[in-house]
Scaffold this motif. Structure first.
Motif, short mmCIF file in Angstrom:
data_model
loop_
_atom_site.label_atom_id
_atom_site.label_comp_id
_atom_site.label_asym_id
_atom_site.label_seq_id
_atom_site.Cartn_x
_atom_site.Cartn_y
_atom_site.Cartn_z
N UNK A 1 -11.13 15.26 54.21
CA UNK A 1 -9.98 14.36 54.09
C UNK A 1 -10.44 12.91 54.18
N UNK A 2 -11.37 12.66 55.14
CA UNK A 2 -11.90 11.30 55.30
C UNK A 2 -12.61 10.85 54.03
N UNK B 1 -10.19 10.38 51.00
CA UNK B 1 -9.37 9.18 51.10
C UNK B 1 -10.14 7.92 50.74
N UNK B 2 -11.47 7.97 50.88
CA UNK B 2 -12.29 6.81 50.54
C UNK B 2 -12.53 6.71 49.04
N UNK B 3 -12.16 7.76 48.31
CA UNK B 3 -12.37 7.77 46.86
C UNK B 3 -11.20 7.04 46.19
N UNK B 4 -11.48 5.96 45.42
CA UNK B 4 -10.37 5.20 44.82
C UNK B 4 -9.54 6.01 43.82
N UNK C 1 -8.25 8.83 44.39
CA UNK C 1 -7.32 9.68 45.12
C UNK C 1 -6.09 8.88 45.54
N UNK D 1 -4.96 5.64 65.18
CA UNK D 1 -5.24 6.31 63.90
C UNK D 1 -6.06 5.38 62.98
N UNK E 1 -7.41 3.71 59.56
CA UNK E 1 -6.80 3.52 58.24
C UNK E 1 -7.83 3.97 57.20
N UNK E 2 -7.57 5.14 56.60
CA UNK E 2 -8.56 5.75 55.73
C UNK E 2 -8.38 5.38 54.27
N UNK E 3 -7.15 5.25 53.84
CA UNK E 3 -6.87 5.15 52.41
C UNK E 3 -7.62 3.99 51.76
N UNK E 4 -8.27 4.29 50.64
CA UNK E 4 -9.15 3.30 50.01
C UNK E 4 -8.38 2.05 49.57
N UNK F 1 -11.12 -0.99 50.83
CA UNK F 1 -11.32 -0.21 52.05
C UNK F 1 -12.23 1.00 51.79
N UNK F 2 -12.92 1.01 50.62
CA UNK F 2 -13.75 2.16 50.28
C UNK F 2 -15.05 2.15 51.08
#
Lengths: 105, 357
Positions: free
Chosen positions: A28-29, A32-35, A37, B26, B28-31, B41-42
Protein backbone atom coordinates in the motif's frame (compact mmCIF):
# COMPACT_ATOMS: atom_id res chain seq x y z
CA UNK A 1 -4.53 -14.98 -6.73
CA UNK A 2 -8.03 -13.96 -7.60
CA UNK A 3 -9.10 -10.99 -9.61
CA UNK A 4 -12.16 -8.82 -8.94
CA UNK A 5 -13.75 -7.47 -12.12
CA UNK A 6 -12.38 -7.75 -15.66
CA UNK A 7 -14.62 -4.98 -17.05
CA UNK A 8 -12.39 -2.09 -16.09
CA UNK A 9 -8.70 -3.00 -16.08
CA UNK A 10 -7.70 0.29 -14.47
CA UNK A 11 -9.52 -0.57 -11.23
CA UNK A 12 -9.00 -4.01 -9.71
CA UNK A 13 -9.08 -5.81 -6.42
CA UNK A 14 -6.40 -8.43 -5.91
CA UNK A 15 -6.89 -11.15 -3.35
CA UNK A 16 -3.64 -12.56 -1.93
CA UNK A 17 -3.84 -15.75 0.07
CA UNK A 18 -1.41 -16.60 2.90
CA UNK A 19 -0.50 -12.94 3.29
CA UNK A 20 -1.24 -10.36 5.99
CA UNK A 21 -0.49 -6.74 7.00
CA UNK A 22 3.24 -7.40 6.55
CA UNK A 23 3.05 -7.45 2.77
CA UNK A 24 -0.23 -5.59 2.22
CA UNK A 25 0.74 -2.49 4.20
CA UNK A 26 4.18 -2.35 2.56
CA UNK A 27 2.57 -2.65 -0.87
CA UNK A 28 0.00 0.00 0.00
CA UNK A 29 2.87 2.34 0.89
CA UNK A 30 4.75 1.69 -2.37
CA UNK A 31 1.58 1.83 -4.51
CA UNK A 32 0.56 5.17 -3.01
CA UNK A 33 3.96 6.58 -3.99
CA UNK A 34 3.29 5.69 -7.63
CA UNK A 35 1.89 8.76 -9.47
CA UNK A 36 -0.25 6.51 -11.69
CA UNK A 37 -2.28 5.37 -8.68
CA UNK A 38 -5.38 7.39 -7.77
CA UNK A 39 -6.50 5.13 -4.96
CA UNK A 40 -5.03 2.20 -3.09
CA UNK A 41 -6.08 0.41 0.06
CA UNK A 42 -6.25 -3.03 1.56
CA UNK A 43 -8.48 -5.01 3.87
CA UNK A 44 -8.44 -8.33 5.66
CA UNK A 45 -12.05 -9.58 5.35
CA UNK A 46 -11.87 -11.96 8.29
CA UNK A 47 -9.11 -12.22 10.92
CA UNK A 48 -9.05 -16.01 10.97
CA UNK A 49 -8.74 -16.30 7.21
CA UNK A 50 -5.18 -15.76 5.90
CA UNK A 51 -6.18 -13.51 3.03
CA UNK A 52 -5.87 -9.83 2.04
CA UNK A 53 -7.71 -7.83 -0.60
CA UNK A 54 -5.71 -5.04 -2.21
CA UNK A 55 -7.65 -2.43 -4.16
CA UNK A 56 -5.79 -0.52 -6.85
CA UNK A 57 -7.33 2.23 -8.98
CA UNK A 58 -5.18 3.96 -11.57
CA UNK A 59 -5.33 6.95 -13.91
CA UNK A 60 -5.67 4.56 -16.87
CA UNK A 61 -2.89 1.99 -16.79
CA UNK A 62 -3.62 -1.66 -16.10
CA UNK A 63 -3.90 -2.10 -12.35
CA UNK A 64 -2.10 -5.45 -12.53
CA UNK A 65 0.84 -3.83 -14.32
CA UNK A 66 1.01 -1.09 -11.70
CA UNK A 67 0.88 -3.65 -8.89
CA UNK A 68 3.64 -5.65 -10.57
CA UNK A 69 5.80 -2.52 -10.87
CA UNK A 70 5.17 -1.73 -7.22
CA UNK A 71 6.28 -5.22 -6.18
CA UNK A 72 9.44 -4.68 -8.21
CA UNK A 73 9.96 -1.29 -6.52
CA UNK A 74 9.49 -2.88 -3.11
CA UNK A 75 12.07 -5.53 -3.99
CA UNK A 76 14.52 -2.81 -5.03
CA UNK A 77 13.88 -0.98 -1.77
CA UNK A 78 14.49 -4.18 0.22
CA UNK A 79 17.71 -4.86 -1.66
CA UNK A 80 18.89 -1.33 -0.92
CA UNK A 81 17.99 -1.74 2.77
CA UNK A 82 19.90 -5.02 2.92
CA UNK A 83 23.02 -3.63 1.26
CA UNK A 84 22.98 -0.52 3.43
CA UNK A 85 22.57 -2.67 6.54
CA UNK A 86 25.43 -5.01 5.60
CA UNK A 87 27.71 -2.04 4.92
CA UNK A 88 26.73 -0.51 8.27
CA UNK A 89 27.57 -3.79 10.07
CA UNK A 90 30.96 -4.01 8.33
CA UNK A 91 31.66 -0.39 9.17
CA UNK A 92 30.73 -0.99 12.83
CA UNK A 93 32.94 -4.11 13.02
CA UNK A 94 35.89 -2.24 11.50
CA UNK A 95 35.54 0.67 13.88
CA UNK A 96 35.25 -1.76 16.83
CA UNK A 97 38.41 -3.56 15.68
CA UNK A 98 40.39 -0.33 15.49
CA UNK A 99 39.01 0.76 18.87
CA UNK A 100 40.07 -2.46 20.60
CA UNK A 101 43.52 -2.18 19.01
CA UNK A 102 43.84 1.33 20.38
CA UNK A 103 43.16 -0.02 23.88
CA UNK A 104 45.76 -2.78 23.73
CA UNK A 105 48.52 -0.40 22.61
CA UNK B 1 11.80 22.59 -6.41
CA UNK B 2 9.29 24.46 -4.26
CA UNK B 3 9.22 23.57 -0.58
CA UNK B 4 6.28 23.10 1.71
CA UNK B 5 5.47 25.87 4.18
CA UNK B 6 6.86 25.25 7.63
CA UNK B 7 3.62 24.19 9.32
CA UNK B 8 2.88 21.57 6.63
CA UNK B 9 6.46 20.29 6.62
CA UNK B 10 6.14 19.82 10.39
CA UNK B 11 2.95 17.82 9.96
CA UNK B 12 4.58 15.76 7.21
CA UNK B 13 7.77 14.85 9.04
CA UNK B 14 6.81 14.81 12.74
CA UNK B 15 4.32 13.18 15.08
CA UNK B 16 3.36 15.68 17.77
CA UNK B 17 2.88 14.41 21.31
CA UNK B 18 0.54 16.85 22.98
CA UNK B 19 -0.40 16.71 26.65
CA UNK B 20 -3.73 14.98 25.92
CA UNK B 21 -3.08 12.90 22.82
CA UNK B 22 -0.65 12.51 19.93
CA UNK B 23 -1.58 14.19 16.63
CA UNK B 24 -0.45 13.76 13.00
CA UNK B 25 0.14 10.07 13.61
CA UNK B 26 -0.88 8.96 10.13
CA UNK B 27 1.76 9.45 7.45
CA UNK B 28 0.70 11.24 4.25
CA UNK B 29 1.39 8.62 1.59
CA UNK B 30 -0.46 9.74 -1.51
CA UNK B 31 1.95 10.87 -4.21
CA UNK B 32 -0.25 13.83 -5.23
CA UNK B 33 -1.00 15.05 -1.71
CA UNK B 34 0.84 18.36 -2.21
CA UNK B 35 0.34 18.63 -5.98
CA UNK B 36 -1.55 21.93 -5.63
CA UNK B 37 1.55 23.48 -4.05
CA UNK B 38 3.84 22.09 -6.73
CA UNK B 39 5.49 19.67 -4.31
CA UNK B 40 5.96 16.06 -5.34
CA UNK B 41 5.29 13.56 -2.55
CA UNK B 42 6.67 10.60 -4.54
CA UNK B 43 10.36 10.97 -3.64
CA UNK B 44 11.34 7.37 -4.45
CA UNK B 45 14.74 8.58 -5.74
CA UNK B 46 15.17 10.48 -2.48
CA UNK B 47 14.81 7.19 -0.61
CA UNK B 48 17.76 5.61 -2.39
CA UNK B 49 19.77 8.78 -1.82
CA UNK B 50 18.88 9.48 1.81
CA UNK B 51 18.33 6.07 3.42
CA UNK B 52 20.86 5.49 6.19
CA UNK B 53 21.59 2.83 8.79
CA UNK B 54 23.94 3.31 11.73
CA UNK B 55 24.70 0.49 14.18
CA UNK B 56 24.71 1.65 17.79
CA UNK B 57 25.36 -1.64 19.56
CA UNK B 58 26.10 -5.14 18.34
CA UNK B 59 26.67 -8.08 20.66
CA UNK B 60 26.38 -11.83 20.29
CA UNK B 61 22.60 -11.77 20.66
CA UNK B 62 21.49 -8.15 20.50
CA UNK B 63 21.66 -5.34 17.99
CA UNK B 64 20.46 -1.75 18.10
CA UNK B 65 20.61 0.44 15.04
CA UNK B 66 19.19 3.67 13.68
CA UNK B 67 17.27 3.37 10.45
CA UNK B 68 16.66 6.77 8.84
CA UNK B 69 14.59 7.68 5.80
CA UNK B 70 12.09 4.80 5.68
CA UNK B 71 8.35 4.61 6.25
CA UNK B 72 6.77 2.90 9.25
CA UNK B 73 5.01 0.46 6.88
CA UNK B 74 8.36 -1.08 5.94
CA UNK B 75 9.96 -0.86 9.38
CA UNK B 76 6.89 -2.62 10.78
CA UNK B 77 7.01 -5.24 8.03
CA UNK B 78 10.60 -6.09 9.01
CA UNK B 79 9.60 -6.29 12.69
CA UNK B 80 6.61 -8.53 11.96
CA UNK B 81 8.70 -10.83 9.77
CA UNK B 82 11.40 -11.09 12.43
CA UNK B 83 8.90 -12.20 15.04
CA UNK B 84 6.65 -14.44 12.96
CA UNK B 85 8.27 -15.53 9.72
CA UNK B 86 12.01 -16.10 10.08
CA UNK B 87 12.39 -19.88 10.55
CA UNK B 88 14.30 -21.66 13.31
CA UNK B 89 14.55 -25.23 14.61
CA UNK B 90 12.58 -26.26 17.70
CA UNK B 91 11.54 -29.51 19.34
CA UNK B 92 8.17 -30.53 17.92
CA UNK B 93 7.70 -34.23 18.78
CA UNK B 94 8.67 -35.89 22.04
CA UNK B 95 8.66 -39.68 22.42
CA UNK B 96 8.47 -40.44 26.12
CA UNK B 97 9.66 -43.92 27.08
CA UNK B 98 9.53 -43.34 30.79
CA UNK B 99 8.53 -40.42 32.94
CA UNK B 100 8.05 -40.99 36.65
CA UNK B 101 8.82 -37.38 37.59
CA UNK B 102 6.13 -35.09 39.01
CA UNK B 103 6.05 -33.04 35.81
CA UNK B 104 3.43 -34.35 33.40
CA UNK B 105 4.34 -35.61 29.91
CA UNK B 106 2.59 -32.80 28.05
CA UNK B 107 4.06 -30.07 30.27
CA UNK B 108 7.51 -31.62 29.88
CA UNK B 109 7.09 -31.73 26.09
CA UNK B 110 6.02 -28.07 26.07
CA UNK B 111 9.06 -27.06 28.13
CA UNK B 112 11.35 -28.95 25.75
CA UNK B 113 9.78 -27.19 22.77
CA UNK B 114 10.68 -23.77 24.14
CA UNK B 115 14.41 -24.51 24.54
CA UNK B 116 16.42 -22.49 21.94
CA UNK B 117 18.69 -24.73 19.87
CA UNK B 118 22.16 -23.73 18.69
CA UNK B 119 21.77 -24.69 15.04
CA UNK B 120 21.55 -22.75 11.79
CA UNK B 121 18.01 -23.40 10.41
CA UNK B 122 19.15 -22.55 6.86
CA UNK B 123 20.88 -25.95 6.72
CA UNK B 124 17.55 -27.75 7.11
CA UNK B 125 14.36 -28.21 5.12
CA UNK B 126 10.76 -27.95 6.23
CA UNK B 127 9.15 -31.27 7.13
CA UNK B 128 5.58 -31.64 5.98
CA UNK B 129 3.12 -34.03 7.58
CA UNK B 130 3.69 -36.72 4.94
CA UNK B 131 7.51 -36.49 4.88
CA UNK B 132 9.50 -39.15 6.65
CA UNK B 133 11.87 -37.73 9.25
CA UNK B 134 15.33 -37.76 7.64
CA UNK B 135 18.70 -36.14 8.26
CA UNK B 136 17.70 -33.03 6.27
CA UNK B 137 14.56 -32.13 8.20
CA UNK B 138 14.88 -33.55 11.72
CA UNK B 139 17.29 -33.27 14.63
CA UNK B 140 16.99 -35.94 17.30
CA UNK B 141 17.92 -35.43 20.94
CA UNK B 142 17.96 -38.11 23.61
CA UNK B 143 17.45 -37.46 27.31
CA UNK B 144 17.95 -40.03 30.00
CA UNK B 145 18.11 -38.77 33.55
CA UNK B 146 17.45 -40.53 36.82
CA UNK B 147 17.79 -39.83 40.50
CA UNK B 148 18.97 -42.85 42.50
CA UNK B 149 17.08 -43.93 45.59
CA UNK B 150 18.63 -42.35 48.64
CA UNK B 151 20.34 -39.63 46.61
CA UNK B 152 19.41 -35.98 47.03
CA UNK B 153 16.99 -34.47 44.50
CA UNK B 154 18.62 -33.40 41.27
CA UNK B 155 17.82 -30.93 38.51
CA UNK B 156 17.76 -31.92 34.85
CA UNK B 157 19.31 -29.12 32.79
CA UNK B 158 19.23 -28.52 29.05
CA UNK B 159 22.85 -29.69 28.61
CA UNK B 160 21.64 -33.24 29.32
CA UNK B 161 19.84 -33.21 25.96
CA UNK B 162 22.23 -35.33 23.91
CA UNK B 163 22.26 -34.89 20.16
CA UNK B 164 21.80 -38.21 18.34
CA UNK B 165 23.37 -37.59 14.89
CA UNK B 166 22.28 -41.01 13.60
CA UNK B 167 18.64 -40.45 14.35
CA UNK B 168 16.18 -42.10 16.64
CA UNK B 169 17.27 -45.07 18.75
CA UNK B 170 13.74 -46.13 19.64
CA UNK B 171 12.54 -49.12 17.63
CA UNK B 172 9.26 -49.05 15.77
CA UNK B 173 6.81 -51.68 16.98
CA UNK B 174 6.12 -54.03 14.04
CA UNK B 175 3.47 -56.74 13.65
CA UNK B 176 5.76 -59.40 12.17
CA UNK B 177 8.69 -59.32 14.55
CA UNK B 178 9.82 -62.87 13.85
CA UNK B 179 9.65 -62.75 10.03
CA UNK B 180 13.24 -61.63 9.42
CA UNK B 181 15.32 -61.13 12.55
CA UNK B 182 18.43 -60.34 10.48
CA UNK B 183 16.82 -57.26 8.86
CA UNK B 184 17.77 -53.98 10.45
CA UNK B 185 15.08 -52.95 12.87
CA UNK B 186 13.37 -49.71 11.84
CA UNK B 187 13.35 -46.70 14.14
CA UNK B 188 11.19 -43.56 14.25
CA UNK B 189 13.51 -41.80 11.81
CA UNK B 190 15.00 -42.85 8.48
CA UNK B 191 18.41 -41.18 8.28
CA UNK B 192 20.50 -42.10 5.24
CA UNK B 193 23.68 -40.82 6.88
CA UNK B 194 24.81 -39.49 10.24
CA UNK B 195 24.44 -35.73 10.64
CA UNK B 196 27.87 -35.58 12.31
CA UNK B 197 29.47 -36.61 9.01
CA UNK B 198 28.30 -33.34 7.44
CA UNK B 199 31.09 -30.73 7.64
CA UNK B 200 28.87 -27.95 9.05
CA UNK B 201 27.94 -30.03 12.11
CA UNK B 202 31.18 -31.96 12.72
CA UNK B 203 32.97 -28.76 13.75
CA UNK B 204 29.94 -27.29 15.49
CA UNK B 205 27.88 -30.04 17.15
CA UNK B 206 24.20 -29.34 17.72
CA UNK B 207 23.16 -28.61 21.31
CA UNK B 208 20.86 -26.38 23.33
CA UNK B 209 21.90 -22.71 23.11
CA UNK B 210 22.04 -22.34 26.90
CA UNK B 211 23.30 -25.29 29.01
CA UNK B 212 21.55 -24.23 32.21
CA UNK B 213 17.83 -24.21 31.41
CA UNK B 214 15.93 -26.28 33.96
CA UNK B 215 13.87 -29.00 32.27
CA UNK B 216 12.62 -30.88 35.36
CA UNK B 217 13.56 -31.73 38.94
CA UNK B 218 13.76 -35.36 39.98
CA UNK B 219 13.16 -36.81 43.41
CA UNK B 220 14.78 -40.07 44.61
CA UNK B 221 13.73 -43.01 42.44
CA UNK B 222 12.32 -40.85 39.63
CA UNK B 223 13.43 -41.18 36.04
CA UNK B 224 12.92 -39.52 32.66
CA UNK B 225 13.77 -41.26 29.41
CA UNK B 226 12.71 -39.66 26.18
CA UNK B 227 13.64 -38.69 22.66
CA UNK B 228 12.90 -35.23 21.24
CA UNK B 229 12.62 -34.51 17.52
CA UNK B 230 13.25 -30.93 16.40
CA UNK B 231 11.96 -29.62 13.06
CA UNK B 232 12.00 -26.32 11.17
CA UNK B 233 9.11 -23.92 11.58
CA UNK B 234 8.07 -20.26 11.81
CA UNK B 235 6.86 -18.13 14.71
CA UNK B 236 3.36 -17.60 13.36
CA UNK B 237 2.63 -21.28 13.89
CA UNK B 238 4.06 -21.40 17.40
CA UNK B 239 6.16 -18.86 19.32
CA UNK B 240 8.80 -21.52 20.06
CA UNK B 241 10.01 -21.06 16.45
CA UNK B 242 10.36 -17.30 16.82
CA UNK B 243 14.07 -16.46 16.37
CA UNK B 244 13.83 -13.32 18.50
CA UNK B 245 13.08 -12.72 22.14
CA UNK B 246 11.66 -9.43 20.93
CA UNK B 247 12.19 -7.12 18.00
CA UNK B 248 10.98 -3.56 18.38
CA UNK B 249 11.50 -0.03 17.20
CA UNK B 250 10.72 3.44 18.45
CA UNK B 251 10.68 6.69 16.56
CA UNK B 252 13.41 9.16 17.45
CA UNK B 253 12.05 11.61 20.06
CA UNK B 254 12.54 15.29 19.44
CA UNK B 255 12.30 17.74 22.32
CA UNK B 256 12.08 21.40 21.36
CA UNK B 257 12.04 24.42 23.65
CA UNK B 258 9.60 26.81 22.02
CA UNK B 259 10.67 29.72 24.24
CA UNK B 260 13.83 30.31 26.24
CA UNK B 261 13.44 29.02 29.80
CA UNK B 262 15.53 30.72 32.47
CA UNK B 263 16.53 30.42 36.14
CA UNK B 264 13.91 29.01 38.52
CA UNK B 265 11.67 27.87 35.70
CA UNK B 266 14.64 26.09 34.12
CA UNK B 267 15.44 24.29 37.36
CA UNK B 268 11.80 23.28 37.65
CA UNK B 269 11.91 21.88 34.12
CA UNK B 270 15.07 19.88 34.86
CA UNK B 271 13.42 18.44 37.99
CA UNK B 272 10.23 17.55 36.08
CA UNK B 273 11.96 15.13 33.71
CA UNK B 274 12.43 11.61 35.18
CA UNK B 275 15.06 10.64 32.56
CA UNK B 276 17.13 13.87 32.68
CA UNK B 277 16.58 15.13 29.17
CA UNK B 278 17.26 18.74 30.14
CA UNK B 279 20.39 20.47 31.41
CA UNK B 280 21.10 23.98 32.61
CA UNK B 281 23.67 26.16 30.91
CA UNK B 282 25.04 29.43 32.25
CA UNK B 283 24.64 32.18 29.72
CA UNK B 284 25.12 35.98 29.92
CA UNK B 285 21.55 36.73 31.00
CA UNK B 286 21.03 33.96 33.52
CA UNK B 287 20.77 30.17 33.77
CA UNK B 288 19.12 28.75 30.67
CA UNK B 289 17.53 25.32 30.14
CA UNK B 290 18.81 23.30 27.17
CA UNK B 291 17.80 19.96 25.68
CA UNK B 292 20.86 17.82 26.31
CA UNK B 293 19.70 14.22 25.81
CA UNK B 294 16.58 14.07 23.61
CA UNK B 295 17.23 10.38 22.81
CA UNK B 296 16.59 9.48 26.46
CA UNK B 297 13.06 10.94 26.27
CA UNK B 298 10.38 8.32 26.76
CA UNK B 299 7.61 10.80 25.85
CA UNK B 300 6.08 10.39 29.29
CA UNK B 301 4.83 14.00 28.85
CA UNK B 302 5.54 14.80 32.48
CA UNK B 303 7.18 18.09 31.38
CA UNK B 304 4.00 19.38 29.67
CA UNK B 305 1.45 17.97 32.09
CA UNK B 306 1.18 21.13 34.18
CA UNK B 307 -1.04 23.94 32.88
CA UNK B 308 0.75 26.19 30.42
CA UNK B 309 3.96 24.19 30.03
CA UNK B 310 3.14 23.14 26.48
CA UNK B 311 3.86 26.79 25.59
CA UNK B 312 7.50 26.12 26.45
CA UNK B 313 8.16 22.51 25.47
CA UNK B 314 7.11 20.61 22.34
CA UNK B 315 7.48 16.82 22.27
CA UNK B 316 7.64 15.28 18.81
CA UNK B 317 8.80 12.18 17.06
CA UNK B 318 10.65 12.01 13.76
CA UNK B 319 8.42 10.04 11.46
CA UNK B 320 11.16 8.44 9.36
CA UNK B 321 13.80 7.76 12.01
CA UNK B 322 13.57 4.41 13.78
CA UNK B 323 15.66 3.09 16.64
CA UNK B 324 15.40 -0.61 15.92
CA UNK B 325 16.37 -3.29 18.45
CA UNK B 326 16.57 -7.04 17.86
CA UNK B 327 17.18 -9.55 20.64
CA UNK B 328 18.05 -12.95 19.22
CA UNK B 329 17.32 -16.19 21.05
CA UNK B 330 20.62 -17.50 19.74
CA UNK B 331 20.03 -19.71 16.69
CA UNK B 332 21.21 -16.96 14.36
CA UNK B 333 23.17 -13.79 15.21
CA UNK B 334 20.94 -10.67 15.25
CA UNK B 335 22.53 -9.02 12.19
CA UNK B 336 21.88 -12.17 10.15
CA UNK B 337 18.27 -12.23 11.37
CA UNK B 338 17.64 -8.77 9.95
CA UNK B 339 19.06 -9.60 6.50
CA UNK B 340 17.02 -12.81 6.50
CA UNK B 341 13.87 -10.83 7.33
CA UNK B 342 14.46 -8.41 4.45
CA UNK B 343 15.03 -11.35 2.11
CA UNK B 344 11.71 -12.86 3.17
CA UNK B 345 9.89 -9.63 2.24
CA UNK B 346 11.62 -9.78 -1.15
CA UNK B 347 10.45 -13.38 -1.61
CA UNK B 348 6.88 -12.31 -0.88
CA UNK B 349 7.07 -9.65 -3.63
CA UNK B 350 8.61 -12.18 -5.99
CA UNK B 351 5.67 -14.50 -5.36
CA UNK B 352 3.14 -11.79 -6.23
CA UNK B 353 5.05 -10.91 -9.41
CA UNK B 354 5.09 -14.52 -10.62
CA UNK B 355 1.39 -14.89 -9.86
CA UNK B 356 0.59 -11.71 -11.78
CA UNK B 357 2.54 -12.67 -14.89
Amino acid sequence: MEHGSYKNPSASTFSLSEEDHTLANSLRFVLNKDPRVTFCGYSIPHPSEAKVNIRVQTTGDHASEVLKDSCQNLMNICEHVRNTFENAVDEYRNSEATDSMAITH
Amino acid sequence: MPELPEHLELKRTRVSCNFDAPTDTEPILYSGAYASMGVDNTNMEDFFKNFKIKINRLTEDEIEFDMVGIDAALANAFRRILIAEVPTMAIEKVFIANNTSVIQDEVLAHRLGLIPLNVDPRLFEYKSEKDLPNEKNTIVFGLHARCERGAPRNTVKSDELKWLPNGSEFLLATEDNDSDPAAKARTYTSFSCGQDSLPEFSVNPICARHPDITIARLGPGQEIELEAHAVKGVGKEHAKWSPVATAWYRMLPEVVLLQDVYDEKAEKLVRKCPVNVFDIEDVANGRKAVVARPRACTLCRECIREEGWDQYVALRRKRDHFIFTIESTGALPPEVLFTEAVKILEDKCERVITELS
